[in-house]
Design an enzyme around this catalytic site. Structure first.
Site, short mmCIF file in Angstrom:
data_model
loop_
_atom_site.label_atom_id
_atom_site.label_comp_id
_atom_site.label_asym_id
_atom_site.label_seq_id
_atom_site.Cartn_x
_atom_site.Cartn_y
_atom_site.Cartn_z
N TYR A 1 0.85 -1.19 0.00
CA TYR A 1 0.00 0.00 0.00
C TYR A 1 0.88 1.24 0.00
CZ TYR A 1 -3.51 3.42 1.56
OH TYR A 1 -4.35 4.50 1.67
N ASP B 1 9.18 2.50 0.16
CA ASP B 1 8.13 3.11 0.97
C ASP B 1 8.31 2.65 2.42
OD1 ASP B 1 5.87 3.90 2.32
OD2 ASP B 1 4.48 3.38 0.72
N LYS C 1 3.95 8.73 9.24
CA LYS C 1 3.60 8.10 10.52
C LYS C 1 4.54 8.48 11.67
CE LYS C 1 0.59 4.92 8.23
NZ LYS C 1 0.55 3.92 7.19
C1 LIG Z 1 0.03 4.47 5.79
C2 LIG Z 1 0.86 4.22 4.60
C3 LIG Z 1 0.89 5.11 3.51
C4 LIG Z 1 -0.06 6.27 3.41
O1 LIG Z 1 0.15 7.22 4.39
P1 LIG Z 1 -1.06 8.24 4.74
O2 LIG Z 1 -0.44 9.18 5.70
O3 LIG Z 1 -2.15 7.37 5.33
O4 LIG Z 1 -1.49 8.87 3.47
C5 LIG Z 1 1.78 4.87 2.49
N1 LIG Z 1 2.60 3.81 2.52
C6 LIG Z 1 2.60 2.93 3.54
C7 LIG Z 1 3.55 1.79 3.52
C8 LIG Z 1 1.71 3.09 4.59
O5 LIG Z 1 1.66 2.18 5.57
#
Ligand SMILES: *Cc1c(COP(=O)(O)O)cnc(C)c1O
Length: 432
Positions: free
Chosen positions: A146, A241, A269
């Site tokens: 994701y 990511d 995060k």
């Molecule tokens: C949570 C997440 C995102 C998206 O971040 P948001 O702040 O919710 O837009 C992107 N990549 C990974 C791996 C994530 O866990």
């Protein structure tokens, strides 16, 4: 369920009247576990309290940011101090420079950093940089990874590795989804076939170096190094990511620890300590493609917001204390060992994937190394376990395909209680 939840029920019906589905992010609606959500009124340390005053040991941790536990006093003070000085100026601040310097010092590829307000924005921006840098259109992502909800990254695999991605969402133009290629995680052969079939078209490979959005799935030995090699061979950029994994398993990037060397890295995060944030970082020559130094436009009214940045700096300062990551590993190992024992005693088939303080127990499957295997898990048994755990005062992520997040505020006693609750839940859930 055992607890009284009348206030949550009332709030949810009010929410449904004026908020689509009653929530501001879909997973919060608990549809995957067939329940109505609890409304949270406050949180402290390892615990969340719902609107009816019930207390739960929390393993959601805001889906990653709450690594110190909730309402950490040091972070709360930093936020309050900044709030007194103003919430947002639309002008550069010293704090942003400090955060960029801190990230740059901790992550090898992060020569330059652009702060944004979410991980979604970071991923979208990285993709725009990659397309501008290579003059290519397509992106290769992995089934089950994701990267936020931007149009280009919402696609996942259809039936096979080399098929064009089908949109995961209505409203994504098919032409756009078609420029997103999807391969199975941990399958270098599929990646290579896909790159061969799209020679000269792929701008970037984007990957969670530790996958945590199909449940926790670790890269198999050689997978990430293989991606680096293939990216080089085919002239694509490699984007790691680390919105979840950054600062979760060590102070910095897990891709550095594993020697991957991405061109661009995504953060979010934890680096905002629970306030909205995201970051894209990478080699200077790529990052300087961003406006105003380069031709790639990107902007944000609240980007680098000083309250968020102060929360992030305070969180990172706490994570630089000695022994922090050893402690998280210890807690993770304790929970894993307890869960393994609980599974074994219950006779329920399952497996546990863990990296440090991130853990997923998959029910009904013996091994999970990609999204295809994860989808075989017994989600109805998971729902029963989720409910039983909730009754026992344990708040799990409301889906089989989310990681449990352990924080520094969790105690051995919290974990022991959680293990007992899982044992009891599996005894009941496994009987059906
Ligand atoms: C949570 C997440 C995102 C998206 O971040 P948001 O702040 O919710 O837009 C992107 N990549 C990974 C791996 C994530 O866990």
């Amino acid at each position: 369920m055992g607890n009284s939840v009348s206030r949550s029920r009332g709030l949810f019906s009010r929410a449904l009247a004026h908020i689509p589905g009653g929530v501001n992010s879909p997973v919060r609606a608990w549809r995957a576990v067939g329940q109505e959500p609890l409304f949270i009124s406050r949180a402290a340390g390892a615990y969340v309290f719902d609107a009816d005053g019930n207390r739960f040991i929390d393993y959601v941790g805001s889906y990653g940011p709450a690594i110190l536990g909730h309402a950490n006093p040091g972070v709360a003070v930093a936020v309050a101090e900044q709030a007194e000085k103003g919430f947002s100026y639309g002008a550069p601040t010293e704090e942003e420079v400090c955060l960029a310097e801190e990230l740059s010092g901790a992550i090898s590829c992060a020569e330059k950093v652009r702060l944004v307000s979410s991980g979604t924005e970071a991923a979208m921006t990285a993709l725009r940089i990659a397309r501008a840098a290579t003059g290519r259109r397509k992106v290769l992502k992995f089934d089950g990874c994701y990267h936020g909800h931007s149009d280009a990254l919402l696609a996942r695999a259809g039936s096979g590795a080399m098929t064009f991605g089908l949109p995961d969402s209505a409203g994504v133009p098919p032409e756009l989804a078609a420029s997103t290629l999807v391969a199975p995680y941990n399958r270098l052969d599929a990646v290579e076939r896909c790159l061969n079939a799209n020679q000269g078209d792929v701008a970037a490979i984007i990957v969670e170096p530790l996958a945590a959005n199909m449940g926790v799935v670790k890269p198999q030995p050689g997978f990430l190094a293989g991606l680096r090699d293939l990216a080089d061979e085919f002239g694509a950029l490699l984007i790691c990511d680390e919105v979840i994994s950054g600062f979760r398993l060590r102070y910095g990037a897990i891709s550095d620890f594993w020697g991957v060397g991405p061109d661009l890295i995504l953060l979010g995060k934890i680096i905002g300590g629970g306030m909205p944030i995201g970051a894209v970082a990478g080699r200077a020559e790529l990052m300087d493609l961003l406006a105003p130094s380069g031709p790639v436009y990107q902007a944000g009214t609240l980007s680098g917001n000083p309250v968020c940045v102060r929360a992030g700096l305070a969180t990172l300062a706490a994570l630089r204390e000695p022994g922090v990551y050893e402690r998280l590993e210890e807690l993770g190992a304790q929970l894993e060992a307890g869960f393994r024992e609980a599974l074994a005693q219950s006779g329920v088939a399952g497996c546990i994937n863990r990296a440090g303080s991130l853990l997923t127990f998959f029910l009904g499957v013996s091994e999970v190394n990609d999204a295809g295997a994860a989808r075989q898990a017994d989600t109805s048994m998971f729902s029963r376990v989720f409910s039983a755990m909730l009754d026992a005062g344990v708040y799990l992520p409301p889906s089989q395909f989310e990681a449990l997040f352990i924080s520094l505020a969790h105690s051995e006693a919290d974990l022991a209680h959680t293990v007992e609750a899982l044992s009891a839940a599996l005894r009941v859930a496994g009987r059906r």
